[in-house]
Design a protein around this motif. Structure first.
Motif, PDB file in Angstrom:
ATOM      1  N   TRP A 292      36.516  54.598   4.846  1.00 23.80           N
ATOM      2  CA  TRP A 292      35.224  54.331   3.775  1.00 23.80           C
ATOM      3  C   TRP A 292      34.110  55.204   4.367  1.00 23.80           C
ATOM      4  O   TRP A 292      34.195  55.695   5.562  1.00 23.80           O
ATOM      5  N   GLN A 293      33.274  55.592   3.451  1.00 23.47           N
ATOM      6  CA  GLN A 293      32.145  56.184   4.028  1.00 23.47           C
ATOM      7  C   GLN A 293      30.763  55.748   3.406  1.00 23.47           C
ATOM      8  O   GLN A 293      30.918  55.042   2.213  1.00 23.47           O
ATOM      9  N   LEU A 294      29.717  56.018   3.806  1.00 20.86           N
ATOM     10  CA  LEU A 294      28.338  55.476   3.507  1.00 20.86           C
ATOM     11  C   LEU A 294      27.927  56.522   2.405  1.00 20.86           C
ATOM     12  O   LEU A 294      27.867  57.879   2.862  1.00 20.86           O
ATOM     13  N   GLN A 295      27.417  56.393   1.254  1.00 20.62           N
ATOM     14  CA  GLN A 295      26.841  57.092   0.309  1.00 20.62           C
ATOM     15  C   GLN A 295      25.610  56.353  -0.400  1.00 20.62           C
ATOM     16  O   GLN A 295      25.586  55.214  -0.457  1.00 20.62           O
ATOM     17  N   ARG A 296      24.608  57.125  -0.782  1.00 17.65           N
ATOM     18  CA  ARG A 296      23.534  56.558  -1.650  1.00 17.65           C
ATOM     19  C   ARG A 296      23.709  56.636  -3.104  1.00 17.65           C
ATOM     20  O   ARG A 296      24.021  57.911  -3.454  1.00 17.65           O
ATOM     21  N   ILE A 297      23.879  55.752  -3.770  1.00 20.14           N
ATOM     22  CA  ILE A 297      24.429  55.844  -5.291  1.00 20.14           C
ATOM     23  C   ILE A 297      23.088  55.319  -5.944  1.00 20.14           C
ATOM     24  O   ILE A 297      23.016  54.032  -5.958  1.00 20.14           O
ATOM     25  N   THR A 298      22.430  56.003  -6.796  1.00 17.59           N
ATOM     26  CA  THR A 298      21.369  55.545  -7.596  1.00 17.59           C
ATOM     27  C   THR A 298      21.429  54.589  -8.691  1.00 17.59           C
ATOM     28  O   THR A 298      20.907  53.756  -8.960  1.00 17.59           O
ATOM     29  N   ASP A 299      22.532  54.690  -9.403  1.00 19.69           N
ATOM     30  CA  ASP A 299      23.077  53.887 -10.454  1.00 19.69           C
ATOM     31  C   ASP A 299      24.514  53.667 -10.259  1.00 19.69           C
ATOM     32  O   ASP A 299      25.444  54.354 -11.113  1.00 19.69           O
ATOM     33  N   ILE A 300      24.824  52.600  -9.853  1.00 21.73           N
ATOM     34  CA  ILE A 300      26.355  52.141  -9.624  1.00 21.73           C
ATOM     35  C   ILE A 300      26.970  51.682 -10.791  1.00 21.73           C
ATOM     36  O   ILE A 300      28.061  51.625 -10.973  1.00 21.73           O
ATOM     37  N   SER A 301      26.114  51.396 -11.911  1.00 25.92           N
ATOM     38  CA  SER A 301      26.667  50.930 -13.016  1.00 25.92           C
ATOM     39  C   SER A 301      27.596  51.945 -13.589  1.00 25.92           C
ATOM     40  O   SER A 301      28.086  51.886 -14.815  1.00 25.92           O
ATOM     41  N   LYS A 302      27.326  53.295 -13.542  1.00 24.37           N
ATOM     42  CA  LYS A 302      27.991  54.416 -14.121  1.00 24.37           C
ATOM     43  C   LYS A 302      29.396  54.693 -13.135  1.00 24.37           C
ATOM     44  O   LYS A 302      30.120  55.516 -13.597  1.00 24.37           O
ATOM     45  N   ALA A 303      29.642  53.869 -12.283  1.00 27.95           N
ATOM     46  CA  ALA A 303      30.852  54.188 -11.530  1.00 27.95           C
ATOM     47  C   ALA A 303      31.937  53.813 -12.257  1.00 27.95           C
ATOM     48  O   ALA A 303      32.041  52.762 -13.169  1.00 27.95           O
ATOM     49  N   PRO A 304      33.284  54.525 -12.177  1.00 29.06           N
ATOM     50  CA  PRO A 304      34.541  53.978 -12.916  1.00 29.06           C
ATOM     51  C   PRO A 304      34.965  52.920 -12.600  1.00 29.06           C
ATOM     52  O   PRO A 304      34.716  52.515 -11.476  1.00 29.06           O
ATOM     53  N   ALA A 305      35.620  52.256 -13.660  1.00 34.19           N
ATOM     54  CA  ALA A 305      36.226  50.759 -13.349  1.00 34.19           C
ATOM     55  C   ALA A 305      37.061  50.762 -11.990  1.00 34.19           C
ATOM     56  O   ALA A 305      37.094  49.572 -11.604  1.00 34.19           O
ATOM     57  N   THR A 319      31.977  53.649   0.279  1.00 34.43           N
ATOM     58  CA  THR A 319      32.855  54.089  -0.915  1.00 34.43           C
ATOM     59  C   THR A 319      34.203  54.563  -0.324  1.00 34.43           C
ATOM     60  O   THR A 319      34.369  55.244   0.873  1.00 34.43           O
ATOM     61  N   ARG A 320      35.297  54.684  -1.028  1.00 33.06           N
ATOM     62  CA  ARG A 320      36.354  55.342  -0.745  1.00 33.06           C
ATOM     63  C   ARG A 320      36.169  56.908  -0.535  1.00 33.06           C
ATOM     64  O   ARG A 320      35.560  57.197  -1.507  1.00 33.06           O
ATOM     65  N   PRO A 321      36.969  57.788   0.420  1.00 34.29           N
ATOM     66  CA  PRO A 321      37.050  59.143   0.441  1.00 34.29           C
ATOM     67  C   PRO A 321      37.298  59.631  -1.181  1.00 34.29           C
ATOM     68  O   PRO A 321      38.230  58.928  -1.865  1.00 34.29           O
ATOM     69  N   LYS A 322      37.072  61.010  -1.676  1.00 37.36           N
ATOM     70  CA  LYS A 322      37.444  61.141  -2.855  1.00 37.36           C
ATOM     71  C   LYS A 322      38.804  62.108  -2.889  1.00 37.36           C
ATOM     72  O   LYS A 322      39.391  61.993  -3.878  1.00 37.36           O
ATOM     73  N   SER A 323      39.610  62.075  -1.722  1.00 40.67           N
ATOM     74  CA  SER A 323      41.043  62.522  -1.701  1.00 40.67           C
ATOM     75  C   SER A 323      41.713  61.719  -0.805  1.00 40.67           C
ATOM     76  O   SER A 323      41.069  61.053   0.127  1.00 40.67           O
ATOM     77  N   ASN A 324      43.108  61.897  -0.996  1.00 35.12           N
ATOM     78  CA  ASN A 324      43.914  61.108  -0.085  1.00 35.12           C
ATOM     79  C   ASN A 324      43.641  61.870   1.309  1.00 35.12           C
ATOM     80  O   ASN A 324      44.101  60.887   2.309  1.00 35.12           O
ATOM     81  N   ALA A 325      43.452  63.070   1.581  1.00 31.57           N
ATOM     82  CA  ALA A 325      43.561  63.671   2.663  1.00 31.57           C
ATOM     83  C   ALA A 325      42.042  63.090   3.548  1.00 31.57           C
ATOM     84  O   ALA A 325      42.290  62.999   4.815  1.00 31.57           O
ATOM     85  N   GLY A 326      41.219  62.679   2.904  1.00 35.48           N
ATOM     86  CA  GLY A 326      40.023  62.372   3.421  1.00 35.48           C
ATOM     87  C   GLY A 326      40.154  60.755   3.946  1.00 35.48           C
ATOM     88  O   GLY A 326      39.591  60.183   4.723  1.00 35.48           O
ATOM     89  N   TRP A 327      41.086  59.952   3.397  1.00 41.73           N
ATOM     90  CA  TRP A 327      41.480  58.648   3.898  1.00 41.73           C
ATOM     91  C   TRP A 327      42.359  58.790   5.159  1.00 41.73           C
ATOM     92  O   TRP A 327      43.519  58.998   4.898  1.00 41.73           O
ATOM     93  N   ARG A 328      41.972  58.674   6.275  1.00 38.84           N
ATOM     94  CA  ARG A 328      42.918  59.012   7.271  1.00 38.84           C
ATOM     95  C   ARG A 328      42.563  57.914   8.578  1.00 38.84           C
ATOM     96  O   ARG A 328      41.395  57.485   8.700  1.00 38.84           O
ATOM     97  N   ILE A 329      43.575  57.903   9.440  1.00 36.00           N
ATOM     98  CA  ILE A 329      43.178  57.104  11.008  1.00 36.00           C
ATOM     99  C   ILE A 329      43.428  58.062  11.838  1.00 36.00           C
ATOM    100  O   ILE A 329      44.562  59.025  11.849  1.00 36.00           O
ATOM    101  N   ILE A 330      42.665  58.306  12.868  1.00 34.51           N
ATOM    102  CA  ILE A 330      42.703  59.106  13.833  1.00 34.51           C
ATOM    103  C   ILE A 330      42.749  58.529  15.216  1.00 34.51           C
ATOM    104  O   ILE A 330      42.160  57.402  15.402  1.00 34.51           O
ATOM    105  N   PRO A 331      43.379  58.766  16.257  1.00 32.87           N
ATOM    106  CA  PRO A 331      43.570  58.232  17.564  1.00 32.87           C
ATOM    107  C   PRO A 331      42.153  58.155  18.278  1.00 32.87           C
ATOM    108  O   PRO A 331      41.382  59.172  18.105  1.00 32.87           O
TER     109      PRO A 331
END
Length: 443
Positions: A292-305, A319-331
């Motif tokens: 997960w990542q913290l982001q500022r979203i001014t109008d969340i109603s415009k987010a895809p379903a 929010t979730r990272p925009k790519s599979n590579a960004g979604w990760r677990i590190i030691p």
């Protein structure tokens, strides 16, 4: 030559038909003269106005000799009725074009007409179509270039008349526009005036191309002119990073600050700004879950379903990272393990890092980083994102394999990264993180 068929004849035929039907409904037989008149009118109508063949549509001949036909289309963006009128000099040709148009209408659900301009289509795409697929942060960037450059430059053009040259003109206009709004419109620009970057032009190209891709799919245009033009190349900037000595000095300085653990986590993980600001205690175990990542979203109603997010308050969201590579677990290895343990204490849930017991504002974090570098006597041109580049450089110096580095920092542009996605590679990742920690162990 067949006798002319008039509106009076049509009225008489309709009246006779109505009387005959009414009498027969009562069981009465119409008079012979009435039936004879009805048959005569019916025959005259056939001769004067031959029945159209199936598929001919409402073909008619104008006073100028052109044969025309109109085809009903879906409502326009303004809710008004729309028709496509096709005209040719030959009746057979107009019927042929009508059948082609019907095939296209069946295939795409709509046809191009004179009524759709680039401005109308871009506004419709931004408001009703793009939000269903595009992430809010990307959509906000598109909105800036659509309203600021695409619509002013191309908005009045018909969408089906847009050419590759129009797209090139848009590129040229943006690339010769001063970055400083106060300089725009001046005939003579000061020496050294900085223009909009090619990255900004690329953003406009991508927005226009995406909108026209939908128009193409819906049959409003036959080609996407953006596909006929080379995409602007994003400007390549050399992101500066801290040297080993500077990173060690910064870590030493962080030991004197209450918020030191926050900045140390950036230096010891190479994570993105929002990933650390959005780190939650329940995702800190023997590993760091950066899903997960913290982001500022001014109008969340415009987010895809289908877009995952969690509200933190106001306009801040996880929010979730925009790519599979960004979604990760590190030691999680020393000294970061101890640093986070000291920061969290007995905390088991909620954000690990807060400011005045509230989530960090991302822009505020960037400003604090700049102040931090000044306090430590380090160069001020190393942005917070430069901490990621610092980690990459230091891992390279520590002899960590490139693919392991890509896995740790979450880059998606190295194909071999996928080889290190399984739990079976955890020892390799842990060894890589330990190598980084040993390199910085002089702090």
């Amino acid at each position: 030559m067949p006798a002319r068929w008039t509106a009076t004849d049509e009225a008489n035929l309709a009246a006779d038909r109505a009387v005959i039907r009414k009498m027969r409904a009562k069981g009465e037989e119409p008079s012979a003269w009435l039936l004879a008149e009805y048959e005569e009118l019916t025959e005259r109508r056939k001769q004067a106005k031959p029945r159209r063949r199936k598929g001919d549509g409402g073909v008619y001949q104008r006073a100028d000799g052109l044969w025309c036909v109109s085809l009903e289309l879906p409502e326009g963006l303004d809710g008004k009725r729309r028709r496509k009128v096709i005209c040719r000099r030959d009746k057979a040709a107009v019927i042929s074009e009508l059948r082609k148009a019907k095939t296209e209408l069946e295939k795409h659900g709509d046809l191009a007409t004179n009524s759709i301009t680039v401005g109308k289509w871009m506004a419709h795409w931004m408001d009703d179509i793009a939000p269903q697929k595009i992430r809010p942060k990307t959509l906000a960037g598109y909105k800036t270039v659509v309203n600021g450059y695409i619509i002013p430059a191309l908005g009045k053009k018909r969408i089906d008349k847009l050419t590759a040259q129009d797209v090139r003109t848009l590129h040229a206009v943006m690339q010769t526009t001063p970055k400083d709004p106060e300089l725009r419109g001046q005939k003579e620009l000061p020496a050294g005036t900085v223009m909009l970057s090619s990255t900004y032009t690329l953003l406009a190209h991508n927005a226009l191309s995406a909108a026209l891709k939908v128009a193409l799919r819906e049959g409003k245009i036959h080609t996407n002119p953006c596909d006929l033009v080379d995409r602007p190349r994003a400007r390549v900037t050399q992101q500066k990073a801290l040297t080993l000595e500077q990173a060690i000095r910064l870590l030493q300085h962080l030991a004197t600050r209450a918020d030191g653990p926050l900045w140390a986590t950036y230096l010891l993980t190479g994570a993105r700004r929002g990933e650390i600001l959005g780190l939650e205690a329940e995702r800190v175990t023997g590993e760091l879950d950066l899903s997960w990542q913290l982001q500022r979203i001014t109008d969340i109603s415009k987010a895809p379903a289908d877009w995952e997010y969690r509200e933190l308050g106001g306009t801040l969201y996880l929010t979730r990272p925009k790519s599979n590579a960004g979604w990760r677990i590190i030691p999680l290895v020393e000294p970061l393990r101890s640093i986070l343990k000291l920061q969290m204490g007995d905390q088991t849930e909620g954000l690990v890092f807060t400011r005045n017991n509230k989530p960090w504002d991302p822009d505020r974090a960037t400003k604090e980083w700049n102040k931090l570098l000044a306090e430590a006597g380090l160069p001020g041109d190393i942005v917070l994102h430069g901490a990621r580049h610092t980690v990459v450089e230091l891992m390279f110096n520590a002899g960590v394999h490139e693919t392991l580095t890509q896995e740790i920092v979450g880059h998606s542009n190295v194909a071999m990264t996928r080889k290190y996605k399984t739990k079976g590679n955890t020892p390799q990742l842990e060894a890589a993180m330990s190598s980084l920690s040993r390199l910085l162990g002089q702090a």
